[in-house]
Scaffold this motif. Structure first.
Motif, PDB file in Angstrom:
ATOM      1  N   ARG A  53       0.828  -1.205   0.000  1.00 49.79           N
ATOM      2  CA  ARG A  53       0.000   0.000   0.000  1.00 49.79           C
ATOM      3  C   ARG A  53       0.866   1.260   0.000  1.00 49.79           C
ATOM      4  N   LEU A  54       0.509   2.191  -0.872  1.00 54.14           N
ATOM      5  CA  LEU A  54       1.180   3.489  -0.937  1.00 54.14           C
ATOM      6  C   LEU A  54       0.114   4.574  -0.866  1.00 54.14           C
ATOM      7  N   TRP A  71       0.552  14.237   9.326  1.00 50.27           N
ATOM      8  CA  TRP A  71      -0.181  13.139   8.683  1.00 50.27           C
ATOM      9  C   TRP A  71       0.780  12.109   8.076  1.00 50.27           C
ATOM     10  N   MET A  72       1.874  12.577   7.488  1.00 47.48           N
ATOM     11  CA  MET A  72       2.843  11.625   6.937  1.00 47.48           C
ATOM     12  C   MET A  72       3.367  10.703   8.035  1.00 47.48           C
ATOM     13  N   GLY A  73       3.703  11.303   9.190  1.00 47.22           N
ATOM     14  CA  GLY A  73       4.183  10.498  10.315  1.00 47.22           C
ATOM     15  C   GLY A  73       3.124   9.524  10.797  1.00 47.22           C
ATOM     16  N   TRP A  74       1.868   9.970  10.830  1.00 49.51           N
ATOM     17  CA  TRP A  74       0.783   9.114  11.313  1.00 49.51           C
ATOM     18  C   TRP A  74       0.581   7.914  10.390  1.00 49.51           C
ATOM     19  N   GLN A  78       1.093   3.674  10.869  1.00 47.60           N
ATOM     20  CA  GLN A  78       0.080   2.652  10.568  1.00 47.60           C
ATOM     21  C   GLN A  78       0.604   1.585   9.606  1.00 47.60           C
ATOM     22  N   GLY A  79       1.850   1.752   9.124  1.00 44.18           N
ATOM     23  CA  GLY A  79       2.457   0.741   8.263  1.00 44.18           C
ATOM     24  C   GLY A  79       2.367   1.007   6.777  1.00 44.18           C
ATOM     25  N   TYR A  80       1.976   2.218   6.379  1.00 44.19           N
ATOM     26  CA  TYR A  80       1.863   2.554   4.964  1.00 44.19           C
ATOM     27  C   TYR A  80       3.131   3.258   4.472  1.00 44.19           C
ATOM     28  N   PHE A  81       3.441   3.069   3.200  1.00 41.97           N
ATOM     29  CA  PHE A  81       4.375   3.957   2.524  1.00 41.97           C
ATOM     30  C   PHE A  81       3.591   5.225   2.192  1.00 41.97           C
TER      31      PHE A  81
END
Length: 290
Positions: A53-54, A71-74, A78-81
Motif C-alpha cells: 500500500r502506498l 499526517w505523513m508520520g501518522w 500505521q504501516g503505509y508507505f
C-alpha cells in the motif's frame, strides 16, 4: 448536516476493482491532504488485504504544511508507505517512483529469485471522486493518459496504462462508500468538492466551513476578503460580510448569502484562503497554534 451520496455507478466501479485486484501488486491510494482520513474509502482496506500500500497526500500545496508532516508520520506509524505531492505542479513526483519500488521490493526480489526479470509492477490507482487521480497519472506518465476535471465523476471506467518498463497502472473511477458513519466525514468531503454540489445546502455547508476557518486559521478570511471577522461573529454574519466584500447584494440591497457561500467554497477549494487542513491526526499532532 447529514450528507450521503452514492450514485449507482459506484457499485459497478467497486465490483470492477474487486475483479481486478488479483492482478495487482500494489495499491496506490490518493487522499486529499486537507482531509486525509475523511478522504480514505474504508472499502479499500478490505479490497486490498495482502497487497502493498502506498498513500499519496495529493493537493498538499493546499494543506497546512505542519499538518502535512503530522499526517505523513501518522500514516507511516500505521504501516503505509506515504508521499506528499501536488500532481498539478508535479512536485513530489520523483519520490513516487522510488516509493513504488520500495513498496514492492519483496515482490521484485521474489521474481528475481524465480528467474522472472523486468516484469513491471502492476499498481491500481484508487481514490474518492475529485481527489486528482487522473491528474496524478498524467503527471506521473509525462503525457495525457486520463481525462481530468474539477468535478467528481470524470473517470467512468478502468484502463491500463503502461508508464515505463517498471510500472503499469490501472486507473479506476473515484468511488465513495454507501454510508458515512460519521456525519462530519460527509461534510468535509462536500467542502472538498468530492460530493455533487447539486444535492447540498451550500449556505449551511459554507457556514460550517467559515466557522472552522475562523477557529483554526484565524486571519485567513480577513486576508482574503479585506474585512474584519471577530472570533465570536455568528456564521450567518460571516457569509453576510463576504457578500458585502464581494458585492453580492440582492435588488433590495440585502446580502446574497447563496452567492457568498459559493464564493467561499470556491476560494477554499482553489486554495485562495491560504493553506488550510480540515482535520488533524487522531493523536492530536498538527493542531498547534498557527
Amino acid at each position: 448536516m447529514e450528507i450521503q451520496w452514492y450514485p449507482g455507478h459506484m457499485t459497478k466501479a467497486r465490483r470492477m476493482m474487486q475483479e481486478n485486484i488479483k492482478l495487482i501488486d500494489l495499491i496506490i491510494e490518493l487522499v486529499d491532504a486537507r482531509a486525509p482520513l475523511s478522504s480514505r474509502n474504508p472499502d479499500i482496506d478490505e479490497l486490498g488485504k495482502g497487497k502493498s500500500r502506498l498513500i499519496l497526500l495529493n493537493k498538499s500545496d493546499l494543506a497546512d504544511e505542519k499538518s502535512n508532516e503530522a499526517w505523513m508520520g501518522w500514516f507511516r506509524e500505521q504501516g503505509y508507505f506515504v508521499v506528499k505531492l501536488d500532481s498539478r505542479s508535479k512536485s513530489g513526483m520523483k519520490s513516487v517512483q522510488a516509493a513504488v519500488q520500495e513498496a514492492c521490493r519483496e515482490k521484485i526480489e521474489r521474481d528475481r529469485k524465480r528467474g522472472i526479470l523486468n516484469r513491471p509492477v502492476r499498481a491500481m490507482v484508487v481514490g474518492i471522486p475529485n481527489v486528482g487521480k487522473s491528474t496524478f497519472i498524467n503527471s506521473f506518465a509525462g503525457r495525457a493518459c486520463a481525462k481530468t476535471g474539477n468535478k467528481p465523476g470524470v473517470t467512468k471506467g478502468a484502463q491500463w496504462i503502461r508508464l515505463n518498463k517498471q510500472v503499469e497502472l490501472l486507473d479506476t473511477p473515484g468511488i465513495l462508500w454507501p454510508k458515512f458513519d460519521d456525519p462530519q466525514v460527509g461534510v468535509r468531503l462536500a467542502m472538498l468538492g468530492s460530493v455533487n454540489d447539486e444535492i447540498l445546502n451550500l449556505e449551511e455547508l459554507a457556514s460550517e466551513l467559515a466557522v472552522f476557518v475562523q477557529q483554526h486559521f484565524p486571519g485567513a478570511l480577513k486576508e482574503r476578503y479585506k474585512s474584519d471577522f471577530p472570533a465570536d461573529v455568528p456564521s450567518w454574519m460571516i457569509l453576510g460580510k463576504i457578500a458585502e466584500a464581494r458585492g453580492c447584494l440582492s435588488k433590495g440591497g440585502e446580502p446574497d448569502l447563496n452567492k457568498a457561500a459559493s464564493f467561499l467554497l470556491d476560494d477554499f477549494r482553489a486554495g485562495r484562503l491560504g493553506r488550510i487542513t480540515l482535520e488533524f491526526p487522531p493523536d492530536g499532532k498538527g493542531t498547534e497554534e498557527r
